[in-house]
Design a protein around this motif. Structure first.
Motif, PDB file in Angstrom:
ATOM      1  N   GLN A  21     -22.648  43.347 -30.094  1.00 50.32           N
ATOM      2  CA  GLN A  21     -21.980  44.610 -29.758  1.00 50.32           C
ATOM      3  C   GLN A  21     -20.571  44.349 -30.483  1.00 50.32           C
ATOM      4  OE1 GLN A  21     -22.303  46.199 -25.814  1.00 50.32           O
ATOM      5  NE2 GLN A  21     -20.739  47.848 -26.373  1.00 50.32           N
ATOM      6  N   SER A  22     -20.097  45.496 -30.751  1.00 52.82           N
ATOM      7  CA  SER A  22     -18.672  45.672 -31.503  1.00 52.82           C
ATOM      8  C   SER A  22     -17.763  45.365 -30.391  1.00 52.82           C
ATOM      9  CB  SER A  22     -18.364  46.813 -32.189  1.00 52.82           C
ATOM     10  OG  SER A  22     -19.375  46.845 -33.477  1.00 52.82           O
ATOM     11  N   GLU A  23     -16.863  44.454 -30.767  1.00 53.91           N
ATOM     12  CA  GLU A  23     -15.670  44.037 -29.653  1.00 53.91           C
ATOM     13  C   GLU A  23     -14.813  45.163 -29.338  1.00 53.91           C
ATOM     14  OE1 GLU A  23     -12.523  40.652 -28.585  1.00 53.91           O
ATOM     15  OE2 GLU A  23     -13.625  40.769 -30.804  1.00 53.91           O
ATOM     16  N   VAL A  24     -14.263  45.787 -30.318  1.00 54.59           N
ATOM     17  CA  VAL A  24     -13.294  46.909 -30.193  1.00 54.59           C
ATOM     18  C   VAL A  24     -13.892  48.086 -29.643  1.00 54.59           C
ATOM     19  CG1 VAL A  24     -11.406  48.180 -31.277  1.00 54.59           C
ATOM     20  CG2 VAL A  24     -11.596  45.652 -31.625  1.00 54.59           C
ATOM     21  N   GLY A  25     -15.019  48.737 -30.303  1.00 51.20           N
ATOM     22  CA  GLY A  25     -15.637  49.766 -29.835  1.00 51.20           C
ATOM     23  C   GLY A  25     -15.110  51.163 -30.313  1.00 51.20           C
ATOM     24  N   ILE A  26     -14.154  51.259 -30.981  1.00 51.66           N
ATOM     25  CA  ILE A  26     -13.646  52.408 -31.689  1.00 51.66           C
ATOM     26  C   ILE A  26     -12.806  52.047 -32.919  1.00 51.66           C
ATOM     27  CG2 ILE A  26     -13.026  53.867 -29.450  1.00 51.66           C
ATOM     28  CD1 ILE A  26     -10.074  53.443 -30.002  1.00 51.66           C
ATOM     29  N   ALA A  48     -12.855  51.343 -24.177  1.00 48.38           N
ATOM     30  CA  ALA A  48     -13.093  51.561 -25.693  1.00 48.38           C
ATOM     31  C   ALA A  48     -14.390  50.847 -25.998  1.00 48.38           C
ATOM     32  CB  ALA A  48     -11.911  51.311 -26.452  1.00 48.38           C
ATOM     33  N   HIS A  49     -14.365  49.746 -25.274  1.00 50.37           N
ATOM     34  CA  HIS A  49     -15.711  48.765 -25.994  1.00 50.37           C
ATOM     35  C   HIS A  49     -16.988  49.594 -25.459  1.00 50.37           C
ATOM     36  CE1 HIS A  49     -18.769  45.755 -24.871  1.00 50.37           C
ATOM     37  NE2 HIS A  49     -18.021  45.088 -26.111  1.00 50.37           N
TER      38      HIS A  49
END
Length: 344
Positions: free
Chosen positions: A176-181, A292-293
């Motif tokens: 999963q992408s760490e930052v998320g946006i 955001a994550h």
């Protein structure tokens, strides 16, 4: 994830697919990208076709940490180098004057180009393998145009593999992408006349950028370059989204339920008093980075709840929430009139 845990054969295969003109989905710390060789106009065009993206809507070019930025741009102002030194690799895209030999397909026909160096280890490994680290990967989010961005490999599969005829040659899974946006976008292509201009807020704030440059960051103006993810309607699930303040949340949910609406709820402030029956709900963190994550995963999850509306408790209107509020405002843009109709 470390170098020892990277799936190097898969990364090498993905690089060869890119070099052959194919599309590859790859993880970054922000969201998953749909990548193509940035110097291959036909390959870049296939991104637009796969996404259903307007051809005048620019894409961001991802480069390796060791890349020669001067190859891609007509000039590198000192402000750009200062931001590169401060924030790359990381979730910051710089808009700079495009070098004449770089095809304009990546910039939607503009004389500028968006460049970013991602920090995700899989993205970096792919960029170093692709063309020996000297290439650039054009990589907008790996979703249909205007839809919710993907933050897992499964999100990409859900987006493109539903009919078994995916245009993507391979998908690299980096968790999963760490930052998320998506990344913050700063326009420096007109630095001499306009100063630094914020085109899209993100994880790196305007205040952080201003602290590095020593000057305020300006708001986007009418003459600013077009940039990824800046249309009024964007980042939207298929189910309409309604943003509702914390103060109005309980009453609005009840009103919508009484009007026969089947509701899904995304809220961050804890249990809602007098909660009506819901199709589904997704509790969110009250801290912006954690929120955001999980944001796009929450929207995608609620989109599968067979609800008529996704009601989102509006986050605080504070600087630290700017990127999140930007995404939610655009996700809810096409359904703003719905709530107004219930309040007549």
């Amino acid at each position: 994830m470390t170098d020892s845990t990277l799936d190097l054969p898969a990364i090498r295969l993905a690089a060869r697919k890119l070099e052959a003109g194919g599309l590859v989905a790859f993880p970054t710390e922000t969201v998953y990208g749909l990548g193509a060789d940035a110097e291959n106009p036909a390959a870049v065009a296939s991104i637009y076709t796969a996404k259903g993206r307007p051809s005048n809507h620019p894409v961001i070019v991802h480069v390796a940490p060791e890349a020669d930025i001067g190859y891609w741009v007509a000039s590198i102002p000192p402000q750009a180098q200062a931001l590169i030194d401060a924030f790359w690799p990381g979730p910051l895209t710089l808009i700079l004057p495009r070098a004449a030999h770089i095809p304009d397909q990546v910039s939607g026909g503009q004389n500028s180009i968006g460049l970013r160096c991602p920090s995700h280890p899989v993205a970096q490994a792919l960029l170093r393998e692709f063309k020996g680290g000297k290439g650039g990967i054009a990589g907008p989010s790996a979703n249909k145009f205007g839809h919710v961005s993907p933050t897992t490999a499964q999100h990409v599969r859900d987006e493109f593999d539903a009919d078994g005829d995916s245009p993507i040659a391979c998908i690299l899974d980096g968790g999963q992408s760490e930052v998320g946006i998506e990344s913050t976008i700063i326009d420096l292509s007109r630095i001499a006349t306009h100063g630094p201009v914020l085109l899209r807020p993100g994880h790196i704030s305007a205040a952080q950028i201003a602290a590095v440059l020593g000057v305020p960051v300006q708001a986007a103006d009418a003459a600013a370059p077009r940039a990824s993810g800046t249309l009024e309607s964007h980042y939207a699930p298929r189910t309409p989204v309604l943003l509702v303040s914390s103060e109005d949340l309980a009453a609005t949910l009840l009103q919508l339920h009484q009007a026969g609406q089947k509701l899904a709820l995304i809220a961050y402030s804890g249990p809602v008093a007098q909660l009506p029956p819901l199709a589904a709900q997704f509790p969110m963190a009250a801290e912006p980075q954690a929120y955001a994550h999980d944001l796009y995963a929450a929207l995608r999850n609620m989109d599968h709840a067979a609800a008529d509306l996704i009601v989102v408790e509006a986050p605080p209107f504070e600087v630290s929430w700017q990127g999140i509020n930007d995404r939610l405002r655009r996700a809810a843009h096409d359904s703003l009139a719905v709530l107004a109709g219930f309040k007549k």
